[in-house]
Write a protein that holds these residues in place. Sequence first.
Motif, short mmCIF file in Angstrom:
data_model
loop_
_atom_site.label_atom_id
_atom_site.label_comp_id
_atom_site.label_asym_id
_atom_site.label_seq_id
_atom_site.Cartn_x
_atom_site.Cartn_y
_atom_site.Cartn_z
N ALA A 23 0.83 -1.21 0.00
CA ALA A 23 0.00 0.00 0.00
C ALA A 23 0.87 1.26 0.00
CB ALA A 23 -0.94 0.00 1.21
N VAL A 24 1.91 1.26 0.81
CA VAL A 24 2.82 2.42 0.85
C VAL A 24 3.50 2.60 -0.49
CG1 VAL A 24 4.99 3.27 1.86
CG2 VAL A 24 3.16 2.40 3.34
N TRP A 25 3.95 1.50 -1.08
CA TRP A 25 4.60 1.56 -2.40
C TRP A 25 3.66 2.12 -3.45
CZ3 TRP A 25 3.50 -1.51 -6.80
CH2 TRP A 25 4.42 -1.37 -7.84
N MET A 26 2.41 1.65 -3.45
CA MET A 26 1.43 2.13 -4.44
C MET A 26 1.11 3.61 -4.23
SD MET A 26 -1.10 -1.16 -4.77
CE MET A 26 -2.16 -0.42 -5.98
N LEU A 27 1.00 4.03 -2.99
CA LEU A 27 0.73 5.45 -2.71
C LEU A 27 1.89 6.33 -3.15
CD1 LEU A 27 -1.04 5.27 0.76
CD2 LEU A 27 -2.05 5.96 -1.43
N ARG A 28 3.10 5.88 -2.92
CA ARG A 28 4.28 6.64 -3.37
C ARG A 28 4.32 6.74 -4.88
NH1 ARG A 28 9.09 4.64 0.65
NH2 ARG A 28 8.44 5.93 2.41
N ARG A 29 4.01 5.64 -5.55
CA ARG A 29 4.01 5.63 -7.01
C ARG A 29 2.93 6.57 -7.54
NH1 ARG A 29 4.06 0.05 -10.42
NH2 ARG A 29 1.82 0.31 -10.55
N ARG A 30 1.76 6.55 -6.93
CA ARG A 30 0.68 7.46 -7.34
C ARG A 30 1.09 8.91 -7.09
NH1 ARG A 30 -4.80 5.60 -5.64
NH2 ARG A 30 -4.61 4.52 -7.63
N ARG A 31 1.70 9.18 -5.95
CA ARG A 31 2.14 10.55 -5.62
C ARG A 31 3.16 11.03 -6.64
NH1 ARG A 31 -0.14 13.93 -2.89
NH2 ARG A 31 -0.28 12.63 -1.08
N ARG A 32 4.06 10.13 -7.05
CA ARG A 32 5.05 10.49 -8.06
C ARG A 32 4.37 10.86 -9.37
NH1 ARG A 32 7.18 8.60 -12.32
NH2 ARG A 32 6.21 6.55 -12.18
N LEU A 33 3.36 10.09 -9.75
CA LEU A 33 2.62 10.41 -10.97
C LEU A 33 1.90 11.75 -10.84
CD1 LEU A 33 1.08 6.93 -11.90
CD2 LEU A 33 2.84 8.18 -13.17
N GLN A 34 1.29 11.99 -9.69
CA GLN A 34 0.60 13.26 -9.47
C GLN A 34 1.57 14.42 -9.55
OE1 GLN A 34 -1.12 12.26 -5.65
NE2 GLN A 34 -3.14 11.97 -6.54
N ASP A 35 2.75 14.26 -8.96
CA ASP A 35 3.75 15.33 -9.00
C ASP A 35 4.26 15.55 -10.42
OD1 ASP A 35 3.50 15.67 -6.28
OD2 ASP A 35 5.34 14.58 -5.78
N ARG A 36 4.50 14.49 -11.14
CA ARG A 36 5.06 14.60 -12.48
C ARG A 36 4.05 15.18 -13.48
NH1 ARG A 36 8.55 10.29 -16.01
NH2 ARG A 36 9.31 11.88 -17.44
N PHE A 37 2.81 14.73 -13.41
CA PHE A 37 1.82 15.12 -14.41
C PHE A 37 1.00 16.34 -14.01
CE2 PHE A 37 2.87 10.88 -15.80
CZ PHE A 37 2.81 10.97 -17.17
N GLY A 38 1.07 16.74 -12.75
CA GLY A 38 0.35 17.93 -12.32
C GLY A 38 -1.14 17.80 -12.59
N PRO A 39 -1.76 18.86 -13.12
CA PRO A 39 -3.21 18.86 -13.37
C PRO A 39 -3.64 17.77 -14.37
CG PRO A 39 -2.30 21.05 -13.76
CD PRO A 39 -1.15 20.14 -13.45
N GLU A 40 -2.71 17.31 -15.18
CA GLU A 40 -3.03 16.26 -16.16
C GLU A 40 -3.40 14.96 -15.45
OE1 GLU A 40 -3.56 14.66 -20.01
OE2 GLU A 40 -3.53 16.69 -19.22
N TYR A 41 -2.90 14.77 -14.23
CA TYR A 41 -3.23 13.56 -13.48
C TYR A 41 -4.74 13.49 -13.23
CZ TYR A 41 -3.41 9.88 -10.03
OH TYR A 41 -3.72 8.71 -9.38
N GLU A 42 -5.31 14.55 -12.67
CA GLU A 42 -6.74 14.57 -12.36
C GLU A 42 -7.58 14.51 -13.63
OE1 GLU A 42 -8.15 14.01 -9.51
OE2 GLU A 42 -6.20 13.97 -8.54
N ARG A 43 -7.12 15.17 -14.68
CA ARG A 43 -7.84 15.12 -15.96
C ARG A 43 -7.90 13.68 -16.47
NH1 ARG A 43 -9.29 17.85 -20.57
NH2 ARG A 43 -8.84 19.94 -19.84
N THR A 44 -6.81 12.95 -16.33
CA THR A 44 -6.76 11.56 -16.78
C THR A 44 -7.64 10.68 -15.90
OG1 THR A 44 -4.52 11.96 -17.59
CG2 THR A 44 -5.21 9.66 -17.43
#
Length: 178
Positions: A23-44
């Motif tokens: 769970a921690v690994w998945m949350l970190r991976r998701r956070r990395r995607l959110q940081d990298r893609f910015g607003p595009e993450y929520e749009r996707t």
Amino acid sequence: MSTSTLLAVLIPVAVVLVLVGIAVWMLRRRRRLQDRFGPEYERTVESKGSRHAADSELREREVRHDNLDIRELPAEERHRYADAWTGVQQRFVDRPQGAVSQADDLITRLMRDRGYPTAGYEQQLRELSVEHGRTLEHYRAAHEVNVRSGNGQATTEELRGAMVHYRALFDELVGTTR
């Protein structure tokens, strides 16, 4: 304490620890995607219908992007593009619709010269989202005005706004901003 009692305690504890680790690994991976893609993450997330599907789509974009030969522009090319942009801006005064169309063409050429695929607008969005997710809304807004302008449906103020939006992406792509 017997071996069976010890196992009865240790196995569930180990399973819980493994699940917490995942769970921690998945949350970190998701956070990395959110940081990298910015607003595009929520749009996707919105377009795909779930965070899991969005995460999968964005990771696929990263893999495709990693296989592209994206390059920085040499100083001479940056200057050439900067001069071309200045020319587009100067033409805006007399021909706003034409200048916005030329700005769109210039962005596409710039993308191609940097190594991005330019087969279509949606493809451009996907590829740009990996490194330029925070600037992508500028491109969407400018492109939408450019399309409406082609149909004679954009005001001069909207065309001016499109130029500002194109400029934000242009600066990032040409390397004037980081």
